[in-house]
Write an enzyme that holds these catalytic residues in place. Structure first.
Site, short mmCIF file in Angstrom:
data_model
loop_
_atom_site.label_atom_id
_atom_site.label_comp_id
_atom_site.label_asym_id
_atom_site.label_seq_id
_atom_site.Cartn_x
_atom_site.Cartn_y
_atom_site.Cartn_z
N GLU B 60 0.90 -1.13 -0.01
CA GLU B 60 -0.07 -0.03 0.16
C GLU B 60 0.88 1.44 0.07
O GLU B 60 0.64 2.21 -0.66
CB GLU B 60 -1.13 0.19 1.16
CG GLU B 60 -2.16 -1.06 1.28
CD GLU B 60 -1.73 -2.56 1.55
OE1 GLU B 60 -0.65 -2.43 1.93
OE2 GLU B 60 -2.48 -3.35 1.18
N HIS B 129 -11.88 -5.09 7.97
CA HIS B 129 -12.64 -4.97 6.82
C HIS B 129 -13.74 -4.18 6.91
O HIS B 129 -14.63 -4.44 6.13
CB HIS B 129 -12.90 -6.41 6.32
CG HIS B 129 -11.53 -7.06 5.81
ND1 HIS B 129 -11.04 -7.78 6.82
CD2 HIS B 129 -11.00 -7.53 4.66
CE1 HIS B 129 -9.88 -8.54 6.30
NE2 HIS B 129 -9.92 -8.13 5.26
#
Lengths: 351, 338
Positions: B60, B129
């Site tokens: 990321e 999540h």
């Protein structure tokens, strides 16, 4: 394949072939020969993981497990073989495909399954779920949902081992996908610089979610990922529990002897999707079938035992039944144990 | 006009933008060959080739950093972070590089880039999540933060974001991808095809960044919402029968304060709702703005309905999620005569 004698952990660097030394890789030791008892134990352990995961998949389909659930089916030989080389006090830490690791660390199948269904008897009282479970008693440090994040934690655990001089090694698992995370290399550097007792196990199952190794990685030989940090590594047949066991013994001895970290790249394969919602369009059914029929870790042990006359079909069936009973019991528990009280939402946040 | 899900609308926005401008590139984890975990980029690699829609490693920080470099040298990258919860390794690149490039170079360089990330809960995703990290971005000067609540806005806002000359954080409430979820989790899923705002034109259009919209007119109380909570607020208004005026903020930064002030001056009451945790959430900023600007119009304290100050839970998702019941209670409290 080199023999174990050629590369003893105590002088691994000196023994490594010059060209391999340049690339930072070692040859894997020859697969161990397992005794009858060891084969039976490995068979039972791998079967327990597989049946447990199959049941988890069923409970998911029935709606008892929600959200994310990553099955370990196909990779059973990795944790099972690694555990055979570990000794009491050694720790284990991994990512989110973690159910098999917990069973290998002798955690109670009931507690694992009940965590999947979010019940109070789960290892995290239902508050963690599939990806977040721990057991201090069994030296299992999770269960982590962020790709690669646990690698730094495993490195820190190894630091603590060294600091406390307790002779333990931290076995730190991650996948081929996580191997592209920056923090992995920050961890490699520290672990090598400080000679930390850590074994990095890269479970290369060929796919980072839906992206194959060749589409995501410039260097696909993951055992070489430690070269810049002077960390040796070896590729291991992760579908053969004997090969994993001998690599585990080698690596743990290496790390324990104070030489620092070592990388084991386990060449393995997951039969199911990345998670329960994965349509698996990125690979062919033939590819999966080929692995299942030619390399299945459980079938390998089963066939050897029958060939050696160490177990009859009936004896294997009775192991199957015993395993099925354990799994059925865990599933019953996970469906009947109550959910935690809503007040638990505010507990375990700060002291 | 075709009815589209939020996924299809977002895909169409990238498609249209790539068609119009070959400087637009789309990349991230699993977005190329696989088409994205939520299928938002499906077919783009096939149509535009692997040089314009491609897979990134699970990195990321590297993804955001590379996007900053691309943007600084003339491209318009659209980077996907697979879940907003995975953004943290890339946060330094967003804050220290992307957001500050214009300021640090006194305007010589800019970072015209979009970072798309699915956010929010309601899918039983647990702590890694399900998070709603919007306040981490609105707190950073130099970023624009956008969060659509329906397919029409999603496409128009994403095209605006791609064409914007500053870095835009584009948050996609994942529970809205396939339907206008109103928080009644025990009822059947409603598809987008039954919702007016799923009528999405095929071609190019924009929805301006920085403009809120009144989603439901009313006179009793102003509700400030965004993303999934717009639908939850509508359900709460319907369930309670309270004549709420619901404002869909659409953009959090820059904030359309005029639309907010106009409404609160009319109703005299205000409820702020969001999924994210309460303390230092974006709702705190909204409450502060409303009391600073509308103090003498307020009949009651501004109320906040938010997630609790806990990690996003696994089994207690629906205790955490600020559903229509909790929002409805706040509407009743805010409109009660003393």
């Amino acid at each position: 394949m080199a023999t174990a004698a050629k590369t003893s952990p105590a002088k691994a660097k000196a023994d490594a072939k010059p060209d391999m030394q340049l690339r930072g890789t070692l040859e894997a030791p020859a697969p161990s020969t397992l005794s009858k008892e060891q084969e039976l134990a490995a068979y039972r352990q791998m079967l327990l993981i597989r049946r447990f995961e199959e049941k988890a998949g069923q409970l998911y389909g029935m709606g008892f497990i929600g959200g994310f659930c990553h099955l370990y089916i196909g990779q059973e030989a990795v944790v099972t073989g690694m555990k055979l080389g570990m000794r009491e006090g050694d720790q284990m830490i991994t990512a989110y495909r973690d159910h098999g690791h917990m069973l290998a660390m002798d955690m109670d199948p009931r507690g694992v399954m009940a965590e999947l269904t979010g019940r109070r008897g789960g290892y995290s009282k239902g508050k963690g779920g599939s990806m977040h479970m721990f057991s201090k008693e069994n030296k299992f440090y999770g269960g982590h949902g962020i790709v690669g994040a646990q690698v730094s934690l495993g490195t820190g655990l190894a630091f603590a081992n060294k600091y406390r001089e307790d002779g333990s090694v931290c076995v730190t698992y991650f996948g081929d996908g996580a191997a592209n995370q920056g923090q992995v290399y920050e961890s490699f550097n520290m672990a090598s610089l400080w000679k930390l007792p850590v074994v990095y196990v890269i479970e290369n199952n060929r796919y980072a979610m839906g992206t194959s190794v060749s589409r995501s990685s410039a260097e696909t030989v993951f055992s070489q990922r430690g070269v810049s940090f002077r960390i040796p590594g070896m590729q291991v047949d992760g579908m053969d529990v004997r090969a994993v066991k001998s690599a585990s013994e080698y690596a743990l001895e290496y790390a324990r002897s104070g030489q620092g970290p070592i990388i084991l790249e386990m060449q393995t394969y997951r039969y199911r999707g990345h998670s329960m919602s994965d349509p698996a369009k990125y690979r062919s059914k033939d590819e999966v079938q080929k692995m299942r029929s030619e390399h299945d870790p459980i079938e390998q042990v089963k066939n050897r035992m029958i060939e050696n006359g160490w177990a009859s079909e009936d004896e294997l069936k009775s192991i199957d039944k015993e395993v099925r009973d354990i799994v059925a019991d865990s599933a019953d528990f996970a469906q009947t144990d109550p959910e935690p009280d809503a007040s638990e939402l505010y507990t375990d946040i700060l002291l | 006009m075709p009815s589209r899900t939020m996924i299809e609308a977002i895909r169409s926005a990238m498609d249209v933008s790539m068609e119009r401008d070959d400087k637009v590139v789309v990349f991230g984890e699993d977005v190329g060959f696989f088409g994205g975990v939520f299928r938002c980029t499906e077919g783009l690699q096939k149509k535009y080739g692997a040089s314009r829609c491609f897979d990134a490693p699970i990195s990321e920080s590297g993804i955001v950093g590379a996007a900053v470099g691309m943007a600084a040298y003339g491209l318009r990258p659209v980077a996907e972070i697979q879940f907003a919860d995975y953004m943290y390794p890339g946060y330094d690149q967003i804050v220290s590089e992307a957001a500050r490039l214009r300021f640090r170079t006194a305007g010589d360089f800019t970072a015209p880039m979009v970072v798309r990330m699915p956010c929010g809960g309601g899918i039983f995703g647990g702590q890694t999540h399900s998070q709603s990290p919007e306040a981490l971005f609105t707190h950073v000067s130099g970023l624009k933060t956008v969060i659509p609540s329906n397919p029409y806005d999603a496409k128009g806002l994403l095209i605006s974001a791609i064409e914007d000359d500053d870095p835009v954080i584009f948050l996609e409430p994942k529970r809205l991808y396939n339907g206008p979820f109103d928080g009644h989790h025990d009822r059947p899923v409603v598809p987008w095809s039954k919702h007016d705002l799923s009528e999405v034109p095929d071609g190019h259009y924009t929805v301006p960044i920085g403009k809120a919209v009144v989603r439901r007119e009313g006179s009793a109380v102003t509700v400030l919402a965004y993303g999934t909570m717009v639908h939850v607020a509508e359900a709460a208004a319907n369930d309670t029968g309270i004549d709420a005026e619901i404002i869909d903020l659409r953009t959090l930064m820059p904030l359309d304060i005029d639309t907010i002030v106009r409404s609160v001056e009319k109703t005299g009451r205000c409820v702020v709702v969001h999924e994210a945790t309460r303390t230092s959430g974006f709702g705190a900023e909204l409450a502060a703005e409303v009391q600073e600007r509308c103090f003498y119009h307020l009949e009651k304290p501004v109320q906040r309905v938010t997630g609790w100050d806990t990690p996003y839970p696994h089994v207690h998702e629906w205790e955490y999620f600020p559903g229509p019941k909790r929002v409805g209670e706040a509407l009743i409290e805010a409109t009660a005569k003393d």
